[in-house]
Write an enzyme that holds these catalytic residues in place. Structure first.
Site, PDB file in Angstrom:
ATOM      1  CG  HIS A 189       0.986   6.837   0.348  1.00  0.00           C
ATOM      2  ND1 HIS A 189       0.213   7.969   0.515  1.00  0.00           N
ATOM      3  CD2 HIS A 189       0.440   5.894   1.155  1.00  0.00           C
ATOM      4  CE1 HIS A 189      -0.755   7.722   1.385  1.00  0.00           C
ATOM      5  NE2 HIS A 189      -0.634   6.469   1.781  1.00  0.00           N
ATOM      6  CB  SER A 221      -2.828   0.366  -2.724  1.00  0.00           C
ATOM      7  OG  SER A 221      -3.622   0.879  -1.658  1.00  0.00           O
ATOM      8  CG  HIS A 263      -1.512   1.367   1.493  1.00  0.00           C
ATOM      9  ND1 HIS A 263      -2.619   1.853   0.839  1.00  0.00           N
ATOM     10  CD2 HIS A 263      -1.126   2.367   2.329  1.00  0.00           C
ATOM     11  CE1 HIS A 263      -2.896   3.077   1.250  1.00  0.00           C
ATOM     12  NE2 HIS A 263      -2.003   3.412   2.158  1.00  0.00           N
ATOM     13  CD  GLU A 323      -4.039   6.727   2.878  1.00  0.00           C
ATOM     14  OE1 GLU A 323      -4.300   5.947   1.938  1.00  0.00           O
ATOM     15  OE2 GLU A 323      -3.038   6.594   3.607  1.00  0.00           O
TER      16      GLU A 323
END
Length: 291
Positions: free
Chosen positions: A148, A208, A143, A189
């Site tokens: 990110h 993700s 993730h 996010e």
């Protein structure tokens, strides 16, 4: 920097399961919660899990992820194993001055904000089990890296992340971290961006996730709102289900500009207005259509 006495893992948002992680790490976790990436501990199964996740998710992002993410994804490097963080930093640091650093799991607010303010992105270094291929509550190395890190190669987004960290330290002093955490959740996010060819995902939690990527961009079920910082900070969120509300920006520059002002008076306004449920419909919302 001295090693710390491992605390209980921290929990953010509304969820029923606490996060996991080895916070003891034989005394190697430092006072800022960083630690060496324990690369030797990864098993062949761990590397294969990463490869499967990378292959599946990279095949899904065309037409659903934003252009900037797709352009930067190859800069993560190797796809058939978990990358060494120093390999990524060899490309990332010259590009935007950022580096990835290993942490054992979710970390408290002040260390998290401090790392971001210094252009250090904390990456959980353990990976999910094969049974968690489709869903995991807490962030793992896949993730954090896949979701990110690619956008940290984008100069505007990278500057926004550093500014967020500096703002987070100020918010902590004002007792406003909950409001600021909602902004992080609904942008970094789970944010969407409006491109010329339609809505696309830029939030790491979406990028993700094999299920939420399609849901966020294509499903008629959730509501999508033009990003209003006050509305965003008022809106609660859940960590264990698809989002019921998404906030949409027009560009990373707009995101940077919207979050540049001093939030001190905004925090007081949010507290006065009160919280909203994750699925709340509110007068004054600007809806963004799928078309």
């Amino acid at each position: 920097m001295a090693a710390l006495t491992p605390p209980a893992p921290v929990v953010y948002g509304e969820g029923s399961r606490p996060p996991r992680g080895d916070y003891a790490r034989d005394g190697l976790v430092l006072a800022d919660y960083t630690c060496p990436q324990n690369y030797a501990a990864y098993t062949a199964q761990d590397h294969d899990t990463y490869r499967q996740l990378f292959d599946r998710q990279s095949a899904l992002v065309p037409g659903l992820a934003c252009d900037e993410f797709i352009a930067a994804l190859p800069l993560l490097g190797v796809k058939d194993r978990i990358p060494r963080f120093e390999e990524i930093n060899a490309r990332l640091t010259p590009a935007t001055g950022w580096e990835v650093v290993a942490v054992p799991g979710l970390i408290p607010e002040v260390p998290f904000f401090t790392l971001l303010a210094n252009r250090k992105f904390p990456v959980t270094d353990w990976i999910r089990t094969p049974e968690e291929m489709d869903y995991i509550v807490e962030p793992d190395v896949f993730h954090d890296l896949f979701g990110h890190v690619p956008l940290l190669f984008n100069p505007v987004f990278a500057a926004h992340m550093q500014a967020y960290g500096a703002g987070g330290l100020k918010a902590h002093g004002l007792g406003a971290c909950e409001q600021l955490s909602r902004l992080y959740w609904y942008t970094i996010e789970f944010g969407l961006v409006r491109q010329a060819d339609g809505l696309r995902a830029y939030g790491a939690g979406i990028l993700s996730s094999s299920g939420e990527l399609q849901h966020s961009v294509r499903s008629p079920e959730p509501q999508r709102l033009a990003l209003d910082v006050t509305r965003c900070m008022r809106t609660r969120y859940k960590i264990d289900s698809y989002q019921q509300t998404y906030f949409v920006i027009d560009s990373f520059q707009q995101l940077f500009d919207l979050t540049a002002p001093d939030f001190t008076p905004l925090y007081a306004q949010v507290q006065t207005l009160g919280e909203l449920a994750a699925d709340a419909r509110n007068a004054g919302d600007t809806l963004v259509s799928l078309a």
